[in-house]
Structure formats: C-alpha cells, structure tokens
Motif scaffolding. Structure first.
Motif, PDB file in Angstrom:
ATOM      1  N   GLU A 125       0.925  -1.235  -0.044  1.00  0.00           N
ATOM      2  CA  GLU A 125       0.022  -0.127   0.086  1.00  0.00           C
ATOM      3  C   GLU A 125       0.838   1.559   0.020  1.00  0.00           C
ATOM      4  O   GLU A 125       0.576   2.346  -0.729  1.00  0.00           O
ATOM      5  N   GLN A 126       1.973   1.131   0.909  1.00  0.00           N
ATOM      6  CA  GLN A 126       2.965   2.338   0.880  1.00  0.00           C
ATOM      7  C   GLN A 126       3.585   2.433  -0.198  1.00  0.00           C
ATOM      8  O   GLN A 126       3.794   3.776  -0.834  1.00  0.00           O
ATOM      9  N   ILE A 127       3.959   1.428  -1.080  1.00  0.00           N
ATOM     10  CA  ILE A 127       4.581   1.639  -2.373  1.00  0.00           C
ATOM     11  C   ILE A 127       3.641   2.213  -3.163  1.00  0.00           C
ATOM     12  O   ILE A 127       4.059   3.055  -4.274  1.00  0.00           O
ATOM     13  N   GLN A 128       2.683   1.713  -3.434  1.00  0.00           N
ATOM     14  CA  GLN A 128       1.589   2.249  -4.343  1.00  0.00           C
ATOM     15  C   GLN A 128       1.227   3.617  -4.266  1.00  0.00           C
ATOM     16  O   GLN A 128       1.193   4.425  -5.077  1.00  0.00           O
ATOM     17  N   ALA A 129       1.064   4.065  -2.860  1.00  0.00           N
ATOM     18  CA  ALA A 129       0.970   5.426  -2.646  1.00  0.00           C
ATOM     19  C   ALA A 129       2.061   6.262  -3.083  1.00  0.00           C
ATOM     20  O   ALA A 129       1.896   7.552  -3.770  1.00  0.00           O
ATOM     21  N   LEU A 130       3.340   5.856  -2.791  1.00  0.00           N
ATOM     22  CA  LEU A 130       4.518   6.472  -3.155  1.00  0.00           C
ATOM     23  C   LEU A 130       4.798   6.584  -4.707  1.00  0.00           C
ATOM     24  O   LEU A 130       5.024   7.800  -5.298  1.00  0.00           O
ATOM     25  N   GLU A 131       4.264   5.694  -5.440  1.00  0.00           N
ATOM     26  CA  GLU A 131       4.350   5.714  -6.768  1.00  0.00           C
ATOM     27  C   GLU A 131       3.414   6.750  -7.501  1.00  0.00           C
ATOM     28  O   GLU A 131       3.776   7.462  -8.462  1.00  0.00           O
ATOM     29  N   ALA A 132       2.201   6.455  -6.659  1.00  0.00           N
ATOM     30  CA  ALA A 132       1.162   7.548  -7.252  1.00  0.00           C
ATOM     31  C   ALA A 132       1.655   8.954  -6.890  1.00  0.00           C
ATOM     32  O   ALA A 132       1.526   9.829  -7.991  1.00  0.00           O
ATOM     33  N   GLU A 133       2.271   9.266  -5.855  1.00  0.00           N
ATOM     34  CA  GLU A 133       2.938  10.577  -5.779  1.00  0.00           C
ATOM     35  C   GLU A 133       3.831  11.115  -6.714  1.00  0.00           C
ATOM     36  O   GLU A 133       3.927  12.109  -7.061  1.00  0.00           O
ATOM     37  N   LYS A 138       5.949  13.960 -11.381  1.00  0.00           N
ATOM     38  CA  LYS A 138       6.801  13.858 -12.544  1.00  0.00           C
ATOM     39  C   LYS A 138       6.450  14.877 -13.592  1.00  0.00           C
ATOM     40  O   LYS A 138       7.650  15.386 -14.105  1.00  0.00           O
ATOM     41  N   PRO A 139       5.510  15.132 -13.976  1.00  0.00           N
ATOM     42  CA  PRO A 139       5.289  16.246 -15.018  1.00  0.00           C
ATOM     43  C   PRO A 139       5.665  17.461 -14.681  1.00  0.00           C
ATOM     44  O   PRO A 139       6.517  18.332 -15.307  1.00  0.00           O
ATOM     45  N   GLU A 140       5.668  17.904 -13.394  1.00  0.00           N
ATOM     46  CA  GLU A 140       6.001  19.214 -12.898  1.00  0.00           C
ATOM     47  C   GLU A 140       7.520  19.218 -13.004  1.00  0.00           C
ATOM     48  O   GLU A 140       8.275  20.287 -13.351  1.00  0.00           O
ATOM     49  N   LEU A 141       8.014  18.205 -12.440  1.00  0.00           N
ATOM     50  CA  LEU A 141       9.708  18.039 -12.285  1.00  0.00           C
ATOM     51  C   LEU A 141      10.190  18.202 -13.744  1.00  0.00           C
ATOM     52  O   LEU A 141      11.318  18.845 -14.007  1.00  0.00           O
ATOM     53  N   ASP A 142       9.424  17.308 -14.936  1.00  0.00           N
ATOM     54  CA  ASP A 142       9.905  17.563 -16.333  1.00  0.00           C
ATOM     55  C   ASP A 142       9.734  18.661 -16.622  1.00  0.00           C
ATOM     56  O   ASP A 142      10.771  19.188 -17.650  1.00  0.00           O
ATOM     57  N   ALA A 143       8.670  19.611 -16.357  1.00  0.00           N
ATOM     58  CA  ALA A 143       8.560  20.924 -17.135  1.00  0.00           C
ATOM     59  C   ALA A 143       9.760  21.890 -16.434  1.00  0.00           C
ATOM     60  O   ALA A 143      10.188  22.499 -17.120  1.00  0.00           O
ATOM     61  N   LEU A 144       9.861  21.711 -15.087  1.00  0.00           N
ATOM     62  CA  LEU A 144      10.845  22.362 -14.412  1.00  0.00           C
ATOM     63  C   LEU A 144      12.268  21.890 -15.110  1.00  0.00           C
ATOM     64  O   LEU A 144      13.520  23.172 -15.439  1.00  0.00           O
ATOM     65  N   GLU A 145      12.782  20.803 -15.339  1.00  0.00           N
ATOM     66  CA  GLU A 145      13.929  20.426 -16.123  1.00  0.00           C
ATOM     67  C   GLU A 145      14.168  20.869 -17.537  1.00  0.00           C
ATOM     68  O   GLU A 145      15.136  21.560 -17.870  1.00  0.00           O
ATOM     69  N   ALA A 146      12.928  20.896 -18.417  1.00  0.00           N
ATOM     70  CA  ALA A 146      12.930  21.547 -19.396  1.00  0.00           C
ATOM     71  C   ALA A 146      13.229  23.068 -19.598  1.00  0.00           C
ATOM     72  O   ALA A 146      14.000  23.346 -20.484  1.00  0.00           O
TER      73      ALA A 146
END
Length: 243
Positions: A125-133, A138-146
């Motif tokens: 459950e914790q792994i699933q929650a972390l992967e969802a977070e 990820k899109p926000e991080l990718d946008a900042l990196e770009a």
C-alpha cells in the motif's frame, strides 16, 4: 605592439573573460524551485527504494516459509498414509509422534508467516501510494527540467557568441603574454591582470591591496616591461588614466 598597449588589451580581455565566467556560473546555478523539486524527488525515490527492498526481503522469507510448509505438509500426509497401513501399535505410535512433530512445526511456521503477509500488504500500500505521488509529481519536475535546459541553452548560445569575440581579441595579444595571463588567472580566482592605484603617495595592487615598492610602481608606469605584483604574482597595469 608595445607592452603598455598589450597590457591594456589584456585588461579588456580579462573583462570579457570575467563576463564568460559569470555566464558559466549562471548556467550552473539552478533555480530554487528546481532544487526543491529535485530534492523532493530524490527523497521519494530513496524512500521507495527502501520500501521495495524491505518488501523483497519479506517476500523471500515468505516464499522460504511457504516452501517449507508445503514440504512438511507433504511429509505429514505421507506419514498419515503410512500410519494407516501400519499394523503394529509401536509403528502407530511412532507415526503419531512424527505427525505431531510435523504439525507443530507447520503451526509454528504458519504463525511466523502471518505477520510477514500483513507487513507485505502494508508495504504494498505504501509503495503504491509513493508511486502515485511520484507519478503526479513527474510532469512538474519534467517541466522544470525542460525550462532549466532551455535557460542553459540560451546562456550557452550567449557564451559562444561572446567567446568568439573574445578569441578575436586574444589573437592580437602576444602569445607569451597571453599564456602567462591565463596561467595566473587560473591560479588567482579569475584575475590575471591588476591595476596599480595610488593614494597619498602610496602605490598598491588593486587585486591584493599590498603596498608596492616604489621601484616596482615606477617600472609599471614606465610601461617598458611586464611587471608582476611581488605579493600575488598578478600582472600589473598602470590603467587607462595614464594613456
């Protein structure tokens, strides 16, 4: 080209070099929001890795217990079958004891396995929650990196344009003087040429502020030879005010 003129050009070149240095510094200086996002991503990744590692450890332990339970169960079944076929009381008793020992061990392993399963479910459950977070982030991080990559690319274009002009300027300076300047600049925090300034009859190096002996200052102002600061080793120039 005389020494005074070469030093004047070298001082102008140093200004260009310092501009280039600042561009490189700006390229390496990450935006605060990107730093924060990277740190959060690294924290989540580390946490996810720890959870997955723990899950795999428990999974191996569970499989080992499960295999042993299956093996013991098969042995108990065999003992029960053999007990049914035995004719003597002694054999019956021996099989009974064997069956009891196997049953006790199966119960022990089953009792040990239940908490493992519960922890594995909790970890899943914790792994699933972390992967969802992380998937949401990820899109926000990718946008900042770009955005940062675009910023760095623009700075690189500016750097290359200014570097080309810098190279044109450097071509007019005597090579031996240029090499000496570059070596000093690398060793002295980006400053290879320093001005000499006078205040109250005292001459000082503008880079290290050390008072210069009068004969050293005189040689600088005469402009007939290359003079280095006796303290910091930088090339000394009298400055534009002296022509």
């Amino acid at each position: 080209m005389n020494i005074a003129g070469a030093l004047a050009d070298l001082y102008t070149l140093q200004e260009r070099d310092q501009e280039l240095d600042k561009i490189k510094e700006q390229q390496e200086l990450l935006p605060p929001e990107l730093i924060e996002a990277r740190e959060k991503w690294a924290e989540l990744s580390a946490r996810l890795g720890q959870l997955k590692e723990r899950y795999l450890t428990l999974q191996r332990e569970y499989k080992q217990n499960d295999l042993e339970i299956k093996d013991l169960t098969a042995k108990r079944k065999q003992a029960e079958d053999e007990q049914m076929q035995s004719s003597s009381v002694r054999e019956q008793t021996q099989f009974e004891n064997r069956i009891q020992q196997l049953s006790t061990r199966i119960d022990e392993l089953t009792e040990l396995t239940m908490p493992i399963l519960e922890e594995m479910e909790n970890l899943a459950e914790q792994i699933q929650a972390l992967e969802a977070e992380m998937a949401e982030m990820k899109p926000e991080l990718d946008a900042l990196e770009a955005k940062n990559a675009e910023r760095v690319a623009q700075l690189e274009a500016e750097y290359q344009e200014k570097f080309a002009k810098r190279e044109e300027m450097a071509a007019s300076i005597p090579k031996n003087l240029l090499r000496e300047y570059q070596a000093i600049r690398r060793a002295r925090k980006g400053v290879g040429v320093a001005l000499v300034y006078a205040k109250g009859g005292v001459y000082r190096c503008s880079a290290c502020s050390v008072q210069l002996p009068t004969h050293v200052a005189q040689r600088v102002y005469q402009g007939q030879q290359v003079v280095r600061c006796p303290s910091c080793g930088r090339l000394l120039w009298k400055g534009p005010q002296e022509g």
